[in-house]
Design an enzyme around this catalytic site. Sequence first.
Site, PDB file in Angstrom:
ATOM      1  N   CYS A  78       6.428  -9.156  -3.095  1.00  0.00           N
ATOM      2  CA  CYS A  78       5.841 -10.100  -4.052  1.00  0.00           C
ATOM      3  C   CYS A  78       5.455  -9.361  -5.333  1.00  0.00           C
ATOM      4  O   CYS A  78       4.640  -8.431  -5.308  1.00  0.00           O
ATOM      5  CB  CYS A  78       4.614 -10.773  -3.446  1.00  0.00           C
ATOM      6  SG  CYS A  78       3.794 -11.890  -4.612  1.00  0.00           S
ATOM      7  N   VAL A  79       6.038  -9.762  -6.435  1.00  0.00           N
ATOM      8  CA  VAL A  79       5.825  -9.062  -7.696  1.00  0.00           C
ATOM      9  C   VAL A  79       4.373  -9.112  -8.146  1.00  0.00           C
ATOM     10  O   VAL A  79       3.817  -8.097  -8.573  1.00  0.00           O
ATOM     11  CB  VAL A  79       6.786  -9.579  -8.794  1.00  0.00           C
ATOM     12  CG1 VAL A  79       6.538 -11.039  -9.117  1.00  0.00           C
ATOM     13  CG2 VAL A  79       6.707  -8.726 -10.041  1.00  0.00           C
TER      14      VAL A  79
END
Length: 128
Positions: A78-79
């Site tokens: 997840c960025v």
Amino acid sequence: MHFALLVTGPCYGTQSAADAFRFARAVLQQGHVISQIFFYQEGVYNASQLVQPAGDETHLQQAWVNLAVANGLTLDVCVAAALRRGVSDKCSAARAGLEQWNLAAPFRLSGLGSLAQAALSADRVVQF
């Protein structure tokens, strides 16, 4: 069966990431498919190439890499959770004016949309 895994625990300090790894390995050995492994919240620490476990400990980050390479798996991180916790790839580091990055290949930064897509296409989503 097609599985998607959601890993929310760090590589050290809790058992959840190690359990996820053992589950992934067992699923593959039984002939099932893992369509995606998504690292979220504290799980993003599994993607840092700066992890240095003690000599008598399993190098879990490297184990994920080896499993992904050997089986053609996708390791999405997840960025937003990663950047918040200091895990970045070369592009995001450059955008932030940082000289270094620490996301280990083949991990890749990804949005929650890829997790949603995996959840829609998988027979089972298992969270650790």
